[in-house]
Design an enzyme around this catalytic site. Structure first.
Site, short mmCIF file in Angstrom:
data_model
loop_
_atom_site.label_atom_id
_atom_site.label_comp_id
_atom_site.label_asym_id
_atom_site.label_seq_id
_atom_site.Cartn_x
_atom_site.Cartn_y
_atom_site.Cartn_z
NE ARG A 56 1.93 6.75 11.87
CZ ARG A 56 1.34 7.92 12.11
NH1 ARG A 56 0.03 7.89 11.77
NH2 ARG A 56 1.80 8.95 12.65
CB SER A 90 8.25 4.64 13.89
OG SER A 90 8.29 6.13 14.22
CD GLU A 112 4.86 3.45 11.80
OE1 GLU A 112 4.89 3.87 12.63
OE2 GLU A 112 5.05 4.07 10.27
C1 LIG Z 1 13.37 7.94 7.87
C2 LIG Z 1 11.90 7.51 7.71
C3 LIG Z 1 11.10 8.40 8.35
C4 LIG Z 1 9.69 7.75 8.37
N1 LIG Z 1 8.78 8.80 9.00
C5 LIG Z 1 7.34 8.51 8.87
C6 LIG Z 1 6.58 9.34 9.67
O1 LIG Z 1 6.80 10.50 10.01
N2 LIG Z 1 5.19 9.22 9.71
C7 LIG Z 1 4.57 7.93 8.85
O2 LIG Z 1 3.58 7.69 8.74
N3 LIG Z 1 5.65 7.26 8.17
C8 LIG Z 1 6.96 7.33 8.41
N4 LIG Z 1 7.74 6.47 7.71
C9 LIG Z 1 7.21 5.11 7.05
C10 LIG Z 1 7.15 5.47 5.58
O3 LIG Z 1 7.76 6.47 4.93
C11 LIG Z 1 5.55 5.49 5.12
O4 LIG Z 1 4.76 4.68 5.80
C12 LIG Z 1 5.21 5.62 3.67
O5 LIG Z 1 4.04 6.07 3.40
C13 LIG Z 1 5.64 4.55 2.70
O6 LIG Z 1 5.75 4.83 1.42
P1 LIG Z 1 6.51 3.88 0.72
O7 LIG Z 1 6.21 4.42 -0.80
O8 LIG Z 1 8.17 3.70 0.73
O9 LIG Z 1 5.82 2.33 0.77
P2 LIG Z 1 6.63 0.85 0.48
O10 LIG Z 1 7.51 0.80 1.92
O11 LIG Z 1 7.06 0.72 -0.55
O12 LIG Z 1 5.32 0.09 0.93
C14 LIG Z 1 4.68 -0.01 2.37
C15 LIG Z 1 3.42 -0.82 2.16
O13 LIG Z 1 2.48 -0.14 1.30
C16 LIG Z 1 2.10 -1.00 0.05
N5 LIG Z 1 1.92 -0.01 -0.94
C17 LIG Z 1 2.93 0.95 -1.39
N6 LIG Z 1 2.54 1.45 -2.60
C18 LIG Z 1 1.38 1.00 -2.68
C19 LIG Z 1 0.20 0.98 -3.94
N7 LIG Z 1 0.37 2.06 -4.68
N8 LIG Z 1 -0.94 0.41 -3.53
C20 LIG Z 1 -1.18 -0.54 -2.79
N9 LIG Z 1 -0.18 -0.75 -1.83
C21 LIG Z 1 0.96 -0.14 -1.72
C22 LIG Z 1 3.26 -1.91 0.09
O14 LIG Z 1 2.82 -3.15 -0.46
C23 LIG Z 1 3.30 -2.13 1.74
O15 LIG Z 1 2.71 -3.22 2.17
C24 LIG Z 1 9.24 6.72 7.64
C25 LIG Z 1 9.98 5.93 7.01
C26 LIG Z 1 11.41 6.30 6.99
C27 LIG Z 1 12.43 5.49 6.53
#
Ligand SMILES: Cc1cc2nc3c(=O)[nH]c(=O)nc-3n(C[C@H](O)[C@H](O)[C@H](O)COP(=O)(O)OP(=O)(O)OC[C@H]3O[C@@H](n4cnc5c(N)ncnc54)[C@H](O)[C@@H]3O)c2cc1C
Length: 345
Positions: A160, A238, A337
């Site tokens: 992570r 998580s 996380e």
């Molecule tokens: C129901 C649920 C289940 C999930 N299950 C998992 C799982 O099984 N495994 C897991 O690892 N995660 C899981 N997650 C967490 C999440 O989905 C992941 O971390 C996902 O990759 C976040 O993507 P996002 O586009 O929503 O990022 P955001 O939430 O929009 O951003 C997360 C971080 O990344 C940065 N960021 C986003 N895009 C960029 C970019 N293009 N360039 C630079 N920085 C950027 C943001 O500034 C922030 O710091 C889960 C979340 C939910 C709600």
């Protein structure tokens, strides 16, 4: 602009001072460059599924990633490079790869959010993580003002985390290239619950489509696939990472627990302990916090949810109570996380 709550899966977060939707790489870089030059804070917003944004909102420019595009190129020896713009929906890419008969992403089916965020925290699930299949990451380096392609070996991927997560205000991910294998069979199944669902032994492989279906089924049962009709999915996934402990720390934990504590090898003599086990055994079971608006999901101890009407302060208050309770019971400090924006635990 409307509140950032509309852009997070928790449905929480106050307004942004400025909000830009970026539909091209240039459109993604320029507002970041301008805000950096003006000394304004910047928040790169993907799908908002790993963000906890303060009720006060964000006092700077939010750049919402909306870039699109997927390209496939044959690489050597039955491998295929899939290059994806940052704003593509992650699960759409997984579904398309599986449909193409490409193995490598299937265990990570159903994770919300965008492709650009996957290298940030080295997204993973059910025994696999993107570090295994990322070939390279195309970035804009805010420190040098240059675009750059960073090969997998320089991304410092670990559980992570990554170089990008360790340097939070430095890189904008523009696109990611995944190297997948042309194969109708999956990566080896490394997670007992998934093996049981598929009816295979640990380490065996199964059809990529079967693995995707099984993962989606398991995730659905845990409220880990977004579903607007199910408040248990109104979370940031998580909320805590699984602590990685050295031998001495683990021995102290087992002494405090007075029962066998589940663990997985984490390399270099370390073990990873399920945060969900610690939380449950410290007295915070599924649904804890009800009838309050911020609760532990009724399906998964690790997800803190906005059951409706919660504030970010409510969720953080619950997170603190759980973190402090686990520390008091076991001497282990859980780490969040999601990225906390304008907020601390
Ligand atoms: C129901 C649920 C289940 C999930 N299950 C998992 C799982 O099984 N495994 C897991 O690892 N995660 C899981 N997650 C967490 C999440 O989905 C992941 O971390 C996902 O990759 C976040 O993507 P996002 O586009 O929503 O990022 P955001 O939430 O929009 O951003 C997360 C971080 O990344 C940065 N960021 C986003 N895009 C960029 C970019 N293009 N360039 C630079 N920085 C950027 C943001 O500034 C922030 O710091 C889960 C979340 C939910 C709600």
């Amino acid at each position: 602009m409307s509140s950032l709550a509309d852009y997070t899966t928790l449905g929480l977060g106050g307004p942004a001072k400025a909000f830009v939707a970026a539909t091209s790489r240039v459109g993604l870089i320029e507002p970041v460059r301008a805000a950096d030059a003006a000394g304004e804070p910047v928040l790169i917003l993907g799908g908002g599924s790993n963000l906890v944004i303060a009720d006060e909102g964000f006092p700077g420019t939010v750049v919402h990633v909306n870039t699109r595009g997927v390209g496939y190129a044959e690489a050597a020896d039955g491998e295929v490079d899939v290059s994806v713009e940052a704003g593509e929906d992650w699960d759409d890419v997984v579904a398309a790869a599986v449909a193409e008969g490409l193995a490598g992403l299937e265990c990570m089916s159903g994770i919300p959010g965008q492709v650009g965020a996957t290298p940030i925290q080295n997204v993973g699930a059910y025994g696999h993580e993107v570090a295994e299949v990322i070939h390279s990451v195309r970035v804009f380096d805010r420190r040098t003002g240059n675009k750059q392609i960073i090969p997998n070996g320089s991304c410092c991927f670990a559980y992570r985390t990554s170089y990008f997560k360790q340097h939070p205000a430095r890189y904008v991910v523009l696109a990611v290239t995944f190297r997948l294998t042309r194969d109708l069979l999956s990566m080896p199944v490394k997670y007992a619950e998934l093996a049981a669902e598929l009816g295979v032994e640990m380490g065996e492989r199964a059809g990529v489509t079967d693995v995707r279906s099984a993962v989606l089924k398991i995730r659905g049962r845990k409220g880990m696939v977004l579903n607007p009709g199910d408040p248990d999915t109104r979370s940031a996934g998580s909320f805590f990472t699984n602590p990685v402990l050295g031998a001495e720390e683990f021995a102290r934990l087992e002494a405090a627990a007075a029962v066998a504590v589940p663990r997985f090898g984490a390399g270099e003599g370390k073990v990873k302990v399920p945060a969900a086990w610690l939380i449950e055994h410290a007295g915070f079971g599924k649904g804890y916090g009800a009838p309050g608006p911020a609760r532990v999901s009724s399906k998964h101890t690790l997800a803190l949810i906005n059951a409706g009407g919660a504030t970010t302060a409510d969720v953080l208050g619950l997170a603190r109570e759980i973190r402090d309770g686990v520390r008091a019971a076991f001497g282990v400090t859980l780490e969040p996380e999601p990225t906390l924006v304008g907020a601390t635990l």
